[in-house]
Design a protein around this motif. Sequence first.
Motif, PDB file in Angstrom:
ATOM      1  N   PHE A 114       0.752  -1.150  -0.204  1.00 58.25           N
ATOM      2  CA  PHE A 114       0.280   0.024  -0.496  1.00 58.25           C
ATOM      3  C   PHE A 114       1.010   1.989   0.162  1.00 58.25           C
ATOM      4  O   PHE A 114       1.841   0.583   0.401  1.00 58.25           O
TER       5      PHE A 114
ATOM      6  N   TYR B 267       0.597   5.537   1.694  1.00 64.51           N
ATOM      7  CA  TYR B 267      -0.117   6.632   1.791  1.00 64.51           C
ATOM      8  C   TYR B 267       0.396   7.264   1.544  1.00 64.51           C
ATOM      9  O   TYR B 267       1.770   7.854   1.941  1.00 64.51           O
TER      10      TYR B 267
ATOM     11  N   GLN C 261       0.956  10.856   4.125  1.00 68.47           N
ATOM     12  CA  GLN C 261      -0.054  11.840   5.379  1.00 68.47           C
ATOM     13  C   GLN C 261       0.585  13.014   5.501  1.00 68.47           C
ATOM     14  O   GLN C 261       1.876  13.858   5.063  1.00 68.47           O
TER      15      GLN C 261
ATOM     16  N   GLN D 113      -2.045  15.236  10.651  1.00 66.63           N
ATOM     17  CA  GLN D 113      -3.342  14.472   9.300  1.00 66.63           C
ATOM     18  C   GLN D 113      -2.588  12.812   9.782  1.00 66.63           C
ATOM     19  O   GLN D 113      -1.768  12.413   9.974  1.00 66.63           O
ATOM     20  N   GLY D 114      -3.600  12.494   9.435  1.00 70.84           N
ATOM     21  CA  GLY D 114      -3.768  11.046   9.670  1.00 70.84           C
ATOM     22  C   GLY D 114      -3.250  10.618   8.146  1.00 70.84           C
ATOM     23  O   GLY D 114      -3.507  10.999   7.163  1.00 70.84           O
ATOM     24  N   PRO D 115      -2.582   9.097   7.947  1.00 66.87           N
ATOM     25  CA  PRO D 115      -2.104   8.754   6.859  1.00 66.87           C
ATOM     26  C   PRO D 115      -3.827   8.325   5.586  1.00 66.87           C
ATOM     27  O   PRO D 115      -4.481   7.948   6.719  1.00 66.87           O
TER      28      PRO D 115
ATOM     29  N   PHE E 275      -5.035   6.797   2.323  1.00 66.72           N
ATOM     30  CA  PHE E 275      -4.921   6.139   0.915  1.00 66.72           C
ATOM     31  C   PHE E 275      -4.447   6.343   0.065  1.00 66.72           C
ATOM     32  O   PHE E 275      -4.987   7.290  -0.387  1.00 66.72           O
TER      33      PHE E 275
ATOM     34  N   ASP F  13      -7.072  -1.799  -7.091  1.00 66.44           N
ATOM     35  CA  ASP F  13      -6.587  -0.423  -6.519  1.00 66.44           C
ATOM     36  C   ASP F  13      -5.601   1.378  -6.078  1.00 66.44           C
ATOM     37  O   ASP F  13      -5.376   0.606  -5.774  1.00 66.44           O
TER      38      ASP F  13
ATOM     39  N   SER G 119      -7.618   4.372  -6.522  1.00 67.58           N
ATOM     40  CA  SER G 119      -8.713   5.045  -6.271  1.00 67.58           C
ATOM     41  C   SER G 119      -8.257   6.314  -5.499  1.00 67.58           C
ATOM     42  O   SER G 119      -9.149   7.281  -5.167  1.00 67.58           O
TER      43      SER G 119
ATOM     44  N   LEU H 143       4.111   7.538   2.982  1.00 69.75           N
ATOM     45  CA  LEU H 143       4.565   5.811   3.744  1.00 69.75           C
ATOM     46  C   LEU H 143       3.985   5.006   2.916  1.00 69.75           C
ATOM     47  O   LEU H 143       2.865   4.764   1.892  1.00 69.75           O
TER      48      LEU H 143
ATOM     49  N   GLY I 262      -6.544  -9.485   3.112  1.00 68.33           N
ATOM     50  CA  GLY I 262      -7.414  -8.680   3.760  1.00 68.33           C
ATOM     51  C   GLY I 262      -6.901  -8.225   5.020  1.00 68.33           C
ATOM     52  O   GLY I 262      -6.427  -7.219   4.797  1.00 68.33           O
ATOM     53  N   ASN I 263      -7.605  -8.335   5.834  1.00 73.06           N
ATOM     54  CA  ASN I 263      -6.979  -7.707   7.368  1.00 73.06           C
ATOM     55  C   ASN I 263      -5.173  -8.276   7.942  1.00 73.06           C
ATOM     56  O   ASN I 263      -5.086  -8.016   8.810  1.00 73.06           O
TER      57      ASN I 263
ATOM     58  N   PRO J  13      -2.055  -8.218   9.650  1.00 77.31           N
ATOM     59  CA  PRO J  13      -1.537  -6.743  10.159  1.00 77.31           C
ATOM     60  C   PRO J  13      -0.359  -5.814   9.009  1.00 77.31           C
ATOM     61  O   PRO J  13       0.577  -7.010   8.064  1.00 77.31           O
ATOM     62  N   LEU J  14      -0.907  -4.540   8.942  1.00 74.43           N
ATOM     63  CA  LEU J  14       0.347  -3.986   7.180  1.00 74.43           C
ATOM     64  C   LEU J  14       1.883  -3.173   8.392  1.00 74.43           C
ATOM     65  O   LEU J  14       1.641  -2.340   9.531  1.00 74.43           O
TER      66      LEU J  14
ATOM     67  N   PHE K 209       4.089  -1.087   8.344  1.00 75.44           N
ATOM     68  CA  PHE K 209       4.560   0.921   7.600  1.00 75.44           C
ATOM     69  C   PHE K 209       6.388   0.513   7.510  1.00 75.44           C
ATOM     70  O   PHE K 209       7.089   0.467   8.503  1.00 75.44           O
TER      71      PHE K 209
END
Lengths: 114, 112
Positions: free
Chosen positions: A33, A35, A37, A41-43, A45, A56, A58, A91, A99-100, A102-103, A105
Amino acid sequence: GAGVSQSPRYKVAKRGQDVALRCDPISGHVSLFWYQQALGQGPEFLTYFQNEAQLDKSGLPSDRFFAERPEGSVSTLKIQRTQKEDSAVYLCASSFGQGNSPLHFGNGTRLTVT
Amino acid sequence: QQQVKQSPQSLIVQKGGIPIINCAYENTAFDYFPWYQQFPGKGPALLIAIRPDVSEKKEGRFTISFNKSAKQFSLHIMDSQPGDSATYFCAVTSSNTGKLIFGQGTTLQVKP
């Protein structure tokens, strides 16, 4: 330990220049991924790869932003004709599965456009 | 439109205190709720995460409380230490995307 590595750590570009930011994910990680930032602010996508496929994009703010991961490992985020509003920390994150999972960074590339 | 709202923006506690950070979301399709910790100059690091089938999860000094009906979740840091001073982000995602949507962040300062 081999974490997510990003280079360069800092990049200063004059408005209008092109830049390329590199991400070396953790070996064997399928998902990657990008990102953006902004300060305080928050990262947010930008784009997602599963192996070499960009599934993706988008979140890419304009057609000046382009990302690739041609061999399913290292990825490059390219920004053409940089603008001052592109100044941010970029980032990269990777995960083993989909799916889920753990990412993990990297520490990011801080881009400053003058 | 913000898909996840985080509060407070900043927080100062004394050592040993229990800071609480809250997040609220709208989309009921979200099914994974992690918290990340970020130090200056570093990338976010996963602290703890919860799925909606449980109401609480504890790992060490960190606890997530989850309220599915209210679409809210919170992070509690027990016996906070000066080394916990950092920015904390909640995030949401759904299993079919894995794309994290982050909150705005909370800057925590723990005073000695």
